[in-house]
Design an enzyme around this catalytic site. Structure first.
Site, PDB file in Angstrom:
ATOM      1  CG  ASP A 148     -11.921   3.341   6.278  1.00  0.00           C
ATOM      2  OD1 ASP A 148     -11.498   4.224   7.044  1.00  0.00           O
ATOM      3  OD2 ASP A 148     -11.615   3.288   5.073  1.00  0.00           O
ATOM      4  CE  LYS A 155      -9.106   2.148   3.516  1.00  0.00           C
ATOM      5  NZ  LYS A 155      -9.342   3.526   3.165  1.00  0.00           N
ATOM      6  CB  SER A 211      -8.512   4.987   7.572  1.00  0.00           C
ATOM      7  OG  SER A 211      -8.985   5.034   6.262  1.00  0.00           O
ATOM      8  CG  HIS A 226      -1.733   1.258   1.310  1.00  0.00           C
ATOM      9  ND1 HIS A 226      -2.902   1.411   0.609  1.00  0.00           N
ATOM     10  CD2 HIS A 226      -1.534   2.426   1.969  1.00  0.00           C
ATOM     11  CE1 HIS A 226      -3.405   2.609   0.832  1.00  0.00           C
ATOM     12  NE2 HIS A 226      -2.589   3.248   1.655  1.00  0.00           N
ATOM     13  NE  ARG A 276     -10.408  10.398   9.320  1.00  0.00           N
ATOM     14  CZ  ARG A 276      -9.484   9.651   8.697  1.00  0.00           C
ATOM     15  NH1 ARG A 276      -9.804   8.482   8.185  1.00  0.00           N
ATOM     16  NH2 ARG A 276      -8.246  10.067   8.589  1.00  0.00           N
TER      17      ARG A 276
HETATM   18  N1  URA Z   1      -6.103   6.927   3.047  1.00  0.00           N
HETATM   19  C1  URA Z   1      -7.039   6.197   3.688  1.00  0.00           C
HETATM   20  O1  URA Z   1      -7.443   5.141   3.210  1.00  0.00           O
HETATM   21  N2  URA Z   1      -7.513   6.655   4.852  1.00  0.00           N
HETATM   22  C2  URA Z   1      -7.091   7.794   5.423  1.00  0.00           C
HETATM   23  O2  URA Z   1      -7.553   8.143   6.482  1.00  0.00           O
HETATM   24  C3  URA Z   1      -6.127   8.561   4.744  1.00  0.00           C
HETATM   25  C4  URA Z   1      -5.643   8.093   3.552  1.00  0.00           C
END
Ligand code: URA
Length: 432
Positions: A166, A192, A188, A85, A173
């Site tokens: 999320d 995932k 967050s 990621h 957010r």
């Molecule tokens: N990317 C995400 O998936 N979540 C965040 O809070 C910030 C960047």
């Protein structure tokens, strides 16, 4: 617990208290079910931005978000799973050569990815510029592709049932000034990635002007928090901190970046992009417990074979010509000297204005839009020689893109030619 407890949870965090496991589980579950109102969750998120969360709270918050949906399980696959990621950067197309490269080394790469929002492009938007390629794949089809030794890599859209808490919270957010919190960002991202069922994970945490985390200290704290969350959830996690002051490679945009990724798979491509792809591949291969050298798999064509197979597996035609923008405009170097600055953020904003990115979720993007760099930091340039070519289908946006680039370029007449302006890989966080 009752809906009334939302207020006591918000007050507890507002006043600097620690949330109990039960309070966190209740808040995430109630929010997912619609029993905790958006304004209450926004207030709680703001309290977390201001007061923080400790390691236990952050791990529990992450787990509650994973438990809000489905957790994929690939433990029965015949090959080890490992994913990557990136926190997002301008010109960051590394996933495109990396996923087939690591699959060619013997791992299975299950990557659930996103579409871009703002000036750093999304991997799915890039891949969608390939004629026929589809991001929506069922978990069963995903398993089939991962099990096929000739393919072994999937990059697809996350289903609505993956960490749904999320999805809702991130959207909230985004509109309430509560993105900038390390525990919220870390939970967050990791919720995932853990829910997608990978056994191991390499994180590319970007640092610099074109990144989410402008300073190395903040990036290090984010990386450490995510590595700990991975460990707590049984996912072997390593993070690299990498520089994002200058765009990665020579392109920013969707089809332009795909073409550059294919150059890397063909054994060429810009040196920085190759360096980062191989550094991440080595970490992934090691975490997967494999002993293949990724550099070898890149030069002998195995990675390219896996790329073609991966694109075909999702309906794409890897041989089809990529879309090109209808209009281009080339900007020339204003002076002779060494290019000592090329601001990643400005290039990202310009590419976005040209149509490569979207302002709101669901907006379309232009496949051919973006920017090609004819020189990068450290190169000598001559006054009047081509420096950047802007690509777009909608020429009326060209002035706004040119304006975004007004202060992006620094040319120093007396500075000698040098190497990219500093190291690309700044640090490593994780065991080993
Ligand atoms: N990317 C995400 O998936 N979540 C965040 O809070 C910030 C960047």
């Amino acid at each position: 617990m009752t809906a009334h407890d939302a207020i006591s949870i918000i007050r507890a965090k507002r006043d600097g208290g620690e949330l109990s496991d039960e309070q966190i589980d209740w808040a995430i579950d109630a929010f997912t079910r619609g029993a905790m109102a958006d304004e209450q969750m926004s207030a709680l998120a703001m309290a977390i931005v201001l007061r923080g969360m400790n390691r236990r709270e952050t791990a529990r918050w992450t787990r509650a978000m994973i438990d809000s949906g489905r957790r994929l399980d690939f433990t029965d696959l015949p090959r080890p799973t490992v994913d990557k990621h990136s926190t997002g950067g301008v010109g960051d197309k590394v996933t495109l050569p990396l996923a087939p490269l690591v699959a060619a080394c013997g791992a299975a790469v299950p990557q659930l990815s996103g579409r871009g929002l703002g000036y750093t492009g999304g991997t799915l938007d890039k891949l969608e510029s390939i004629p026929g390629w589809r991001a929506d794949i069922s978990p069963d089809r995903m398993r089939e592709i991962l099990s096929d030794p000739a393919t072994g890599a999937v990059v697809c859209a996350a289903g609505a049932d993956l960490a749904p808490a999320d999805k809702r919270l991130y959207a909230l957010r985004d509109t309430t000034g509560t993105v900038e919190s390390i525990p919220l960002i870390a939970s967050s991202i990791m919720s995932k990635k853990i829910a997608e069922g990978t056994a191991a994970l390499v994180l590319d945490v970007k640092v610099g002007a074109g990144a989410f985390m402008p300073t190395r200290d903040e990036a290090h704290t984010l990386a450490t928090t995510m590595v700990e969350l991975g460990a707590d959830a049984g996912v072997h996690t390593v993070a690299l901190l990498t520089a994002m002051d200058t765009p990665l490679g020579r392109t920013a945009g969707n089809a332009l970046e795909v073409a550059e990724a294919v150059e890397v798979l063909a054994g060429g491509g810009p040196a920085d992009l190759v360096e980062l792809t191989l550094a991440l591949a080595r970490e992934m291969v090691a975490l997967a417990g494999l002993h293949t050298d990724p550099a070898q798999a890149l030069t002998d064509g195995r990675a390219m074979d896996h790329w073609r197979s991966m694109i075909r597996a999702q309906g794409g035609d890897p041989e089809a010509p990529l879309p090109v923008a209808k209009h281009t405009e080339t900007l020339s170097a204003p002076a002779t000297g060494t290019l000592t600055g090329l601001d990643a953020r400005a290039v990202g904003v310009a590419a976005w204005r040209l149509g490569a990115g979207r302002a709101r979720q669901g907006d379309p993007v232009q496949a051919g839009a973006g920017i090609r760099l004819h020189a990068t930091v450290g190169d000598r340039v001559k006054a009047g020689s081509p420096l950047l070519t802007l690509h777009t289908d909608t020429p009326d946006v060209l002035p706004a893109a040119v304006e975004a680039l007004a202060a992006a370029v620094t040319i120093s007449p007396n500075s000698p030619e040098h190497d990219r302006g500093g190291p690309l890989i700044l640090d490593r966080v994780g065991p080993g």
